[in-house]
Write an enzyme that holds these catalytic residues in place. Structure first.
Site, PDB file in Angstrom:
ATOM      1  CE  LYS A  44      51.394 -31.254 -49.050  1.00 39.56           C
ATOM      2  NZ  LYS A  44      50.701 -32.366 -48.293  1.00 39.56           N
ATOM      3  CG  ASN A  45      52.101 -35.381 -50.522  1.00 36.79           C
ATOM      4  OD1 ASN A  45      51.955 -34.650 -49.419  1.00 36.79           O
ATOM      5  ND2 ASN A  45      51.129 -35.686 -51.130  1.00 36.79           N
ATOM      6  NE  ARG A 114      44.466 -37.789 -42.952  1.00 36.97           N
ATOM      7  CZ  ARG A 114      43.969 -38.670 -42.189  1.00 36.97           C
ATOM      8  NH1 ARG A 114      43.332 -38.363 -41.352  1.00 36.97           N
ATOM      9  NH2 ARG A 114      44.505 -39.905 -42.682  1.00 36.97           N
ATOM     10  CB  CYS A 138      41.124 -33.492 -43.144  1.00 41.13           C
ATOM     11  SG  CYS A 138      41.433 -34.225 -44.894  1.00 41.13           S
ATOM     12  NE  ARG A 143      43.020 -37.946 -46.079  1.00 49.22           N
ATOM     13  CZ  ARG A 143      44.275 -37.068 -46.341  1.00 49.22           C
ATOM     14  NH1 ARG A 143      44.018 -35.702 -46.155  1.00 49.22           N
ATOM     15  NH2 ARG A 143      45.316 -37.269 -46.904  1.00 49.22           N
ATOM     16  N   PRO A 144      40.200 -42.826 -42.747  1.00 51.11           N
ATOM     17  CG  PRO A 144      39.126 -44.729 -43.464  1.00 51.11           C
ATOM     18  CD  PRO A 144      39.328 -43.122 -43.744  1.00 51.11           C
ATOM     19  CB  VAL A 145      44.559 -44.996 -40.029  1.00 54.42           C
ATOM     20  CG1 VAL A 145      44.965 -43.632 -40.374  1.00 54.42           C
ATOM     21  CG2 VAL A 145      44.057 -45.041 -38.357  1.00 54.42           C
ATOM     22  CG  LEU A 147      43.508 -50.030 -45.878  1.00 50.10           C
ATOM     23  CD1 LEU A 147      43.619 -49.420 -47.153  1.00 50.10           C
ATOM     24  CD2 LEU A 147      43.214 -51.491 -45.964  1.00 50.10           C
ATOM     25  CG  ASP A 331      47.023 -34.392 -53.877  1.00 45.73           C
ATOM     26  OD1 ASP A 331      45.860 -34.419 -53.289  1.00 45.73           O
ATOM     27  OD2 ASP A 331      48.066 -34.702 -53.350  1.00 45.73           O
ATOM     28  CB  VAL A 353      41.401 -40.551 -54.723  1.00 47.91           C
ATOM     29  CG1 VAL A 353      42.232 -40.970 -53.353  1.00 47.91           C
ATOM     30  CG2 VAL A 353      41.823 -41.053 -55.981  1.00 47.91           C
ATOM     31  NE  ARG A 423      48.084 -28.763 -44.826  1.00 49.71           N
ATOM     32  CZ  ARG A 423      47.445 -29.715 -45.498  1.00 49.71           C
ATOM     33  NH1 ARG A 423      46.045 -29.426 -45.857  1.00 49.71           N
ATOM     34  NH2 ARG A 423      47.707 -30.807 -45.905  1.00 49.71           N
TER      35      ARG A 423
HETATM   36  C1  UD1 Z   1      48.300 -39.091 -49.684  1.00 47.76           C
HETATM   37  C2  UD1 Z   1      48.779 -37.861 -49.865  1.00 47.76           C
HETATM   38  C3  UD1 Z   1      47.553 -36.887 -50.455  1.00 47.76           C
HETATM   39  C4  UD1 Z   1      47.074 -37.502 -51.727  1.00 47.76           C
HETATM   40  C5  UD1 Z   1      46.645 -39.185 -51.407  1.00 47.76           C
HETATM   41  C6  UD1 Z   1      46.367 -39.813 -52.537  1.00 47.76           C
HETATM   42  C7  UD1 Z   1      50.465 -37.565 -48.321  1.00 47.76           C
HETATM   43  C8  UD1 Z   1      50.895 -36.698 -47.018  1.00 47.76           C
HETATM   44  N1  UD1 Z   1      49.217 -37.020 -48.643  1.00 47.76           N
HETATM   45  O1  UD1 Z   1      47.221 -39.114 -48.603  1.00 47.76           O
HETATM   46  O2  UD1 Z   1      48.091 -35.829 -50.891  1.00 47.76           O
HETATM   47  O3  UD1 Z   1      45.694 -36.778 -51.872  1.00 47.76           O
HETATM   48  O4  UD1 Z   1      47.592 -39.870 -50.945  1.00 47.76           O
HETATM   49  O5  UD1 Z   1      46.994 -39.770 -53.547  1.00 47.76           O
HETATM   50  O6  UD1 Z   1      51.318 -38.225 -48.989  1.00 47.76           O
HETATM   51  N2  UD1 Z   1      41.677 -45.201 -46.844  1.00 47.76           N
HETATM   52  C9  UD1 Z   1      41.141 -45.811 -46.080  1.00 47.76           C
HETATM   53  N3  UD1 Z   1      41.864 -46.491 -45.104  1.00 47.76           N
HETATM   54  C10 UD1 Z   1      43.093 -46.539 -44.808  1.00 47.76           C
HETATM   55  C11 UD1 Z   1      43.773 -45.636 -45.522  1.00 47.76           C
HETATM   56  C12 UD1 Z   1      43.217 -44.905 -46.545  1.00 47.76           C
HETATM   57  O7  UD1 Z   1      39.891 -45.975 -46.193  1.00 47.76           O
HETATM   58  O8  UD1 Z   1      43.518 -47.094 -44.035  1.00 47.76           O
HETATM   59  C13 UD1 Z   1      41.175 -44.250 -47.875  1.00 47.76           C
HETATM   60  C14 UD1 Z   1      41.300 -42.857 -47.662  1.00 47.76           C
HETATM   61  O9  UD1 Z   1      40.151 -42.553 -47.002  1.00 47.76           O
HETATM   62  C15 UD1 Z   1      41.138 -42.367 -49.168  1.00 47.76           C
HETATM   63  C16 UD1 Z   1      41.837 -43.307 -49.948  1.00 47.76           C
HETATM   64  O10 UD1 Z   1      42.080 -44.559 -49.213  1.00 47.76           O
HETATM   65  O11 UD1 Z   1      39.617 -42.296 -49.480  1.00 47.76           O
HETATM   66  C17 UD1 Z   1      43.207 -42.669 -50.403  1.00 47.76           C
HETATM   67  O12 UD1 Z   1      44.121 -42.512 -49.164  1.00 47.76           O
HETATM   68  P1  UD1 Z   1      45.422 -42.730 -49.153  1.00 47.76           P
HETATM   69  O13 UD1 Z   1      45.918 -43.142 -50.311  1.00 47.76           O
HETATM   70  O14 UD1 Z   1      45.912 -43.596 -47.974  1.00 47.76           O
HETATM   71  O15 UD1 Z   1      45.756 -41.147 -49.039  1.00 47.76           O
HETATM   72  P2  UD1 Z   1      46.817 -40.376 -48.048  1.00 47.76           P
HETATM   73  O16 UD1 Z   1      48.174 -41.319 -47.810  1.00 47.76           O
HETATM   74  O17 UD1 Z   1      46.031 -40.107 -46.613  1.00 47.76           O
END
Ligand code: UD1
Length: 463
Positions: A44-45, A114, A138, A143-145, A147, A331, A353, A423
């Site tokens: 899926k991912n 997301r 969620c 889950r901020p962005v 980065l 996961d 995580v 999903r």
């Molecule tokens: C992806 C996967 C999800 C998996 C996760 C970790 C997809 C669609 N989803 O989610 O299934 O559980 O990787 O393996 O591929 N973070 C920040 N700032 C940012 C980005 C992330 O603080 O800008 C934090 C997140 O809040 C979280 C951690 O980093 O606590 C890991 O997040 P991330 O690796 O980015 O996961 P996703 O890409 O959202």
């Protein structure tokens, strides 16, 4: 077979966009031995991010091994809204991104998926502008962005967040991002993917340090390479991307889903059943296999893409800590917890995580599990038996974990909240039924009756 569009260019009415509306339940009768073979679907991912990656190219691409999932439909709806033409046949998707008519992603879909935020990198790199609503938090965390945003800024993008939407554009007349050295404070999967995609079309070289090494990140890199991108260090902590002016059409098959495979391995372990799985990439399951072996099962690699689970007589207590790949995947945390509830001893499970990913504990407790949570740690004291109960899935992986607990429990478990399961698991109940599980999806009044029915008396319990 006739081509079937899964979404239309004019709207997303065909997309199951209403997770809130699902009243169906799964009825699971536990303690039935499983046997046989499971065909693992595409990841899926990988599917979601590779679909977003198609935006980098202005020619049609074919993606294979794409699972039929609600999340995939939602990503297709986002791409359709941007102007991508999509057709699905069997497990492949034909995507034609030649005419991108919009650079704004629709909030109603981004808020439900997301991963659709990940279109920001390819859209910005190809079109010079992208307006993507913030997806919000969620069930498992905020889950901020930031980065993603900081990396795009380092590549020369002008990024503003206004009224809940990220507005990104490439200033000046050259309309190409600039290569940059980017260090990620955390090896975020999504940020690595966003920045790697953006860098493929940038001018000059980009180095992403402390990059995520997840197999799905490597799969995206390999897909980009198949379109002509120049990426080195795939699968390592340091990715070096030499930008090219354009990418070309490709035909690409995504990797098998390691989380689905891991979930079925635990189905074998919790029911003390031998089952085999293919296709899989055994290395992608390294941490999960190691922990299953510590817990008393054996995992045998039968051929390069096929493994088998040989259950142990007892489930041994095992500690786990979730970590970025190659560590134990977050996961798989809920599913492993399901196994540990029936273990012989005490296990400590630490989630590092996501900050809020232990909500399934309350549901396991309804089934008789003995779990204490402090902060991000759960201490699980194994019990000899779980008993079936009505339970509610709290998120995608928790839904799979509750199914596993139901398979290992005495009597009947009725799980609601199936919108989470749908999903991310393709035909879970059909695949389990094929292995011999007694699991049925009920809808409407049958679902309500199942949820409200009395607990079984001991004489009715299956063994
Ligand atoms: C992806 C996967 C999800 C998996 C996760 C970790 C997809 C669609 N989803 O989610 O299934 O559980 O990787 O393996 O591929 N973070 C920040 N700032 C940012 C980005 C992330 O603080 O800008 C934090 C997140 O809040 C979280 C951690 O980093 O606590 C890991 O997040 P991330 O690796 O980015 O996961 P996703 O890409 O959202």
């Amino acid at each position: 077979m006739e081509d079937k569009p899964i979404v239309t260019a004019t709207g997303n009415q065909q997309v199951s966009n209403s997770p809130e509306a699902d009243n169906s339940v799964l009825e699971i009768w536990g303690r039935h031995p499983l046997t046989g073979h499971v065909t693992v679907s595409g990841a899926k991912n990988s599917a979601l991010v590779v679909m977003a990656g198609v935006l980098l190219c202005s020619q049609p691409c074919r993606l294979r091994n794409i699972p039929n999932l609600v999340d995939v439909e939602r990503m297709a709806a986002v791409l359709t809204a941007l102007g991508v033409k999509i057709k699905r046949e069997a497990d492949f998707l034909d995507l034609d991104p030649s005419d991108i008519s919009h650079t704004r992603a629709p909030y109603d879909i981004v808020s439900r998926l997301r991963a659709s935020f990940f279109v920001i990198g390819p859209l910005l790199a190809r079109m010079g502008v992208a307006r993507i609503p913030l997806p919000g938090g969620c069930a498992i965390g905020a889950r901020p962005v930031e980065l993603h945003v900081r990396g795009l800024q380092a590549m020369g993008a002008d990024v503003q967040i206004e009224h809940g939407t990220v507005h990104a554009c490439i200033p000046g007349i050259r309309k190409r991002l600039q290569g940059a050295n980017i260090y990620l404070d955390y090896p975020s999967v999504g940020a690595t993917e966003t920045l790697m995609m953006a860098a493929t079309l940038a001018e000059g070289e980009t180095v992403i340090d402390n990059a995520a090494q997840e197999p799905e990140v490597a799969d995206l890199a390999n897909f980009c390479r198949a379109m002509g991108a120049r990426i080195r260090g795939v699968g390592t902590k340091t990715l070096t991307i030499s930008g090219v002016p354009s990418l070309h059409s490709t035909d690409y098959a995504i990797v098998p889903d390691r989380v689905e495979a891991g979930t079925f391995l635990i189905a074998g372990a919790i029911t003390h059943s031998k089952i085999s799985l293919s296709p899989v990439v055994p290395e992608h399951l390294g941490a999960v296999i190691a922990k299953l072996q510590e817990a008393g099962s054996q995992v045998v690699v039968e051929s390069p893409n096929r493994i088998a689970l040989i259950p142990g007589a007892e489930i041994q207590a095992t500690d786990i800590q979730t970590l970025p790949y190659p560590g134990f995947p977050t996961d798989m945390q809920a599913q492993f917890m399901a196994l540990m509830t029936l273990s012989n001893g005490n296990s400590m499970l630490t989630e590092t995580v996501f900050e809020n990913r232990l909500r399934h504990v309350a549901e396991f407790s309804r089934m008789g599990a003995n779990i204490r949570v402090t902060g991000n740690c759960a201490v699980i004291q194994g019990v000899p038996m779980l008993s079936g109960a009505p339970v509610m899935a709290t998120d995608l992986r928790a839904s799979a974990a509750l199914v596993l607990a139901g398979l290992g429990a005495h009597g009947k478990t009725v799980m609601s909240g199936l919108q989470h399961l749908d999903r991310g698991y393709e035909q879970l109940e059909q695949k389990l039924t094929k292995l011999g599980a007694r699991i049925t999806r009920l809808e409407g009044s049958a679902a309500q009756a199942a949820a409200e029915s009395e607990e079984l008396t001991p004489t009715e319990l299956s063994v």
